[in-house]
Scaffold this active site. Structure first.
Site, short mmCIF file in Angstrom:
data_model
loop_
_atom_site.label_atom_id
_atom_site.label_comp_id
_atom_site.label_asym_id
_atom_site.label_seq_id
_atom_site.Cartn_x
_atom_site.Cartn_y
_atom_site.Cartn_z
N GLU A 1 -9.63 1.35 -9.39
CA GLU A 1 -9.86 2.78 -9.61
C GLU A 1 -8.59 3.40 -10.18
O GLU A 1 -7.52 3.27 -9.60
CB GLU A 1 -10.17 3.49 -8.29
CG GLU A 1 -11.49 3.09 -7.69
CD GLU A 1 -11.76 3.83 -6.38
OE1 GLU A 1 -12.87 3.67 -5.86
OE2 GLU A 1 -10.86 4.54 -5.88
N TYR B 1 0.86 -1.18 0.00
CA TYR B 1 0.00 0.00 0.00
C TYR B 1 0.90 1.23 0.00
O TYR B 1 1.76 1.37 0.84
CB TYR B 1 -0.89 0.00 1.24
CG TYR B 1 -2.19 0.71 0.98
CD1 TYR B 1 -2.24 2.08 1.03
CD2 TYR B 1 -3.33 -0.01 0.65
CE1 TYR B 1 -3.42 2.75 0.76
CE2 TYR B 1 -4.52 0.65 0.39
CZ TYR B 1 -4.56 2.03 0.44
OH TYR B 1 -5.73 2.68 0.17
N TYR C 1 -8.90 -4.49 5.58
CA TYR C 1 -9.24 -3.18 5.05
C TYR C 1 -9.91 -3.32 3.69
O TYR C 1 -10.85 -2.60 3.36
CB TYR C 1 -7.98 -2.33 4.95
CG TYR C 1 -8.22 -0.94 4.38
CD1 TYR C 1 -8.95 0.01 5.08
CD2 TYR C 1 -7.69 -0.57 3.14
CE1 TYR C 1 -9.16 1.28 4.57
CE2 TYR C 1 -7.90 0.70 2.62
CZ TYR C 1 -8.64 1.62 3.33
OH TYR C 1 -8.85 2.87 2.83
N LYS C 2 -9.44 -4.26 2.89
CA LYS C 2 -9.99 -4.45 1.56
C LYS C 2 -11.19 -5.40 1.56
O LYS C 2 -11.71 -5.72 0.50
CB LYS C 2 -8.90 -4.97 0.61
CG LYS C 2 -7.85 -3.89 0.32
CD LYS C 2 -6.94 -4.29 -0.82
CE LYS C 2 -5.94 -3.19 -1.15
NZ LYS C 2 -6.56 -1.99 -1.75
N ARG D 1 -2.80 7.71 -9.75
CA ARG D 1 -2.50 6.55 -8.93
C ARG D 1 -3.59 5.53 -9.18
O ARG D 1 -4.62 5.84 -9.77
CB ARG D 1 -2.37 6.89 -7.46
CG ARG D 1 -3.65 7.32 -6.79
CD ARG D 1 -3.38 7.72 -5.36
NE ARG D 1 -2.96 6.60 -4.53
CZ ARG D 1 -3.79 5.81 -3.85
NH1 ARG D 1 -5.08 6.01 -3.89
NH2 ARG D 1 -3.33 4.82 -3.12
N ASN E 1 -5.80 2.17 -7.52
CA ASN E 1 -6.22 1.55 -6.27
C ASN E 1 -7.09 0.36 -6.62
O ASN E 1 -7.75 0.37 -7.65
CB ASN E 1 -7.00 2.57 -5.44
CG ASN E 1 -7.13 2.15 -4.00
OD1 ASN E 1 -6.39 1.27 -3.54
ND2 ASN E 1 -8.06 2.76 -3.29
N HIS F 1 -8.88 10.91 4.90
CA HIS F 1 -8.00 9.75 4.88
C HIS F 1 -7.69 9.24 6.28
O HIS F 1 -6.56 8.90 6.60
CB HIS F 1 -6.70 10.09 4.14
CG HIS F 1 -6.93 10.37 2.69
ND1 HIS F 1 -7.17 11.63 2.22
CD2 HIS F 1 -6.98 9.55 1.62
CE1 HIS F 1 -7.35 11.58 0.90
NE2 HIS F 1 -7.24 10.33 0.51
#
Lengths: 325, 315
Positions: free
Chosen positions: A259, A28, A310-311, A216, A218, A186
């Protein structure tokens, strides 16, 4: 939601899919790079342009229109963001016209004429004159580009998410986020705070010069081909997400959600436009590319538990690995 | 497609005498292409012979066909303005892309602009944008007794009743004091002009309880000189010591010692030459870093900032 794509569209989606892994580990990180720039994948390419009006263009914009009609709170604009919204509109339409030959933006007197042959849209407007558009400038941009849009105002040496038109949020809510600072948005990202990546990212963005663009990427996952997984519509999709680990047709239901996020300093208002483009690819399609299959398996195996949580992959990892192995 | 971040080649289309000592330059792309829009308060870094000076863009920032700058001739300056005053129409100038460190705050309820002399230039683009977006703005402008007022007609047209021209130091001081005592809540203050005027305005604001977050200052032309007391830089990776003489910038001293470092404006305004992981007593002179970054004493802009004693760098 049922997968209704035709085979050629589906094939194009695989070719253009922004596969998020380059190695067999995933860390990450802020992972920002200058944009645009073509990136080869094992089966195709992505990233040649900032905006990506692809095979799903008309369908996704129709879906956005329906969502906004159902839930107008997906579009938020604090009053001081009017100049930034017009700035974003002009930047976005110019970018789109430079990307897709079916679209043009012409100056006509003290105004502009926007022509979009893919949607059959022809719209004249005068910059800064709200009455010259059928809707607010940010909404109008949202009706022409597939990307979700957030505008960040810069003041007091910080960034503030003070406007947005976001219909395809991944587990967050534009209405709830509006007016928050970069650091407030965030909040709980595991590891990022410890490493200082988010404060660093904010400093980087605050210094971003006008006209420069960065991107970026994600990734996460979604149950079904569902673009709208905003918190606002959780009642519609939360249960299917919870059932995903036990469903029969797992390879068709599990979608990798990527994304591609772009950050561009707008020239005239000094605001930063944050674009989020969402791509979904079913596990069944990932399985057709052997290199992706082994890479994904390796990444999943090595991901630390807090990132897995988290994912939202904790309950899915065993089934995923069974398919990928 | 996004415009590339490269430099601009701009041809001098027209030169106008704004006042006997201020010359206005109207610039167009040498290749006939378009120009980027710019934010209010933006400046252009212009290569003037062997110097690079920052000049405020004085026109409207929306979709401009040309850029305009106004240059005060400074006979006692470092040669940049004299060089520009020798430029003729048709000549091509190398310029950076517009940069902004002095933008209006979008949430402000009112904008109070305080300028002295040539320091009015960044406020012209503020006023153009204020008119477009209906922002409330007032201007206090100090001009020497008997001196012509640069851009007077334009200022009157844009600011109307909001413009006050003050002649002489005492009149300006009284006007600033009065204005800073009576502003509505939520007003933001912007000051640009000679150091003495700016220091007075900011001191008055502080005295009347204005928080720093609502006070914005631009030292025009950036920082004038990088000179100061000599000091030493220690390059941690190689153990080398390099002496920085009193009349040289840190950036120049590094270059003279063969250490290449990216830089652009060389005036402490653009941020390009930022150095991180420094250690020592840094004397900040740039206009880029935030108060927190300054206080951390670990990063600096070597084009203008200096140090006391020994400065250790991650080089």
């Amino acid at each position: 939601m049922v997968q209704t794509m035709s085979d050629p569209v589906r094939a194009a989606c695989i070719r253009r899919f922004p596969w998020p892994f380059t190695g067999d580990r995933y860390a990450y990180s802020a992972n920002v790079e200058p944009a645009p720039g073509a990136r080869r994948t094992l089966v195709g390419e992505w990233g040649r342009t900032i905006l990506d009006p692809d095979e799903t263009y008309a369908a996704e914009l129709a879906e956005r229109r329906d969502i906004l009609a159902r839930d107008p709170s997906r579009h938020v604009e604090l009053p001081h963001m009017r100049a930034a919204s017009w700035d974003a509109l002009l930047w976005g339409l110019r970018e789109l016209a430079a990307t897709d030959p079916a679209m043009t933006l012409d100056r006509q007197g003290d105004g502009h004429v926007w022509t979009n042959r893919r949607l059959g849209t022809r719209q004249a407007f005068r910059y800064g004159d709200d009455a010259s558009l059928p809707m607010g400038p940010l909404m109008f941009l949202g009706s022409q580009i597939q990307e979700d849009i957030v505008l960040l105002d810069q003041r007091e040496d910080r960034l503030w998410a003070d406007a947005g038109c976001v219909t395809f949020a991944s587990n967050w809510s534009m209405a709830f986020t509006a007016g928050m600072s970069f650091m407030e948005i965030h909040g709980p990202v595991p590891r990022d705070f410890a490493d200082g990546a988010i404060p660093r990212a904010e400093r980087f963005l605050i210094r971003l010069p006008a006209g420069q663009a960065y991107r970026r990427i994600n990734w996460t996952s979604t149950a079904g081909y569902r673009l709208d997984t905003a918190l606002d519509s959780y009642a519609d999709w939360g249960a299917s997400r919870a059932r995903m680990a036990d469903c029969d047709d797992f390879a068709d239901v599990f979608h990798m959600r990527v994304e591609v996020q772009h950050l561009v300093r707008l020239p005239e208002s000094g605001a930063i436009v944050f674009l989020i483009r969402t791509y979904l690819l079913p596990l069944a399609d990932i399985l057709t590319v052997p290199g992706w299959r082994t890479q994904f398996a390796s990444v999943l195996t090595h991901l630390p538990d807090d990132i897995i949580q988290y994912k939202g992959l904790a309950t899915l990892r065993p089934r995923l690995l069974a398919h990928l192995g | 497609m996004s415009a590339p971040a490269g430099d601009l080649a701009l041809r001098v289309e027209r030169i106008v005498d704004v006042t006997p000592s201020v010359r206005g330059f109207v610039l167009r792309p040498a290749d006939g292409g378009g120009l980027p829009s710019y934010a209010p308060g933006s400046h252009l870094v212009v290569a003037c012979g062997d110097r690079r000076n920052a000049y405020s863009l004085t026109g409207e920032g929306h979709a401009p066909d040309s850029y305009a700058i106004s240059v005060l001739h400074r006979p006692d300056g470092q040669g940049g303005s004299a060089w520009l005053h020798g430029v003729r129409p048709g000549q091509v100038l190398r310029c950076g892309r517009p940069r902004d460190a002095f933008a209006p705050v979008a949430t402000a309820r009112h904008h109070l602009l305080i300028a002295g002399g040539i320091g009015i230039t960044p406020f012209l683009s503020h006023l153009w944008a204020a008119r477009r977006w209906g922002r409330r703005v007032s201007v206090l402008y100090a001009v020497g007794a008997g001196a012509p007022v640069p851009h007077h007609a334009e200022l009157t047209a844009l600011a109307g009743d909001g413009l006050r021209i003050l002649r002489g130091r005492a009149a300006m001081q009284a006007a600033m004091d009065q204005a800073l005592r009576t502003q509505a809540l939520g007003t933001h203050l912007y000051v640009c002009g000679p150091d003495g005027l700016m220091d007075s305005a900011l001191a008055l604001a502080r005295g009347h309880g204005w928080p720093d977050e609502r006070c914005h200052a631009e030292r025009f032309g950036g920082v004038d000189a990088a000179e100061g007391a000599p000091f030493t830089v220690r390059l941690r990776r190689t153990g080398r010591d390099i002496a920085v003489a009193a009349d040289a910038s840190l950036l120049d001293a590094l270059a003279a010692a063969g250490v290449e470092w990216p830089a652009m404006c060389r005036r402490g305004v653009c941020g390009e030459c930022r150095m991180d992981n420094a250690a020592g007593t840094i004397l900040h002179r740039d206009l880029v870093l935030s108060p927190a970054e300054r206080a951390a004493q670990s990063c600096l802009m070597p084009c203008v900032s200096r140090a006391e004693g020994v400065l250790s760098l991650d080089l």
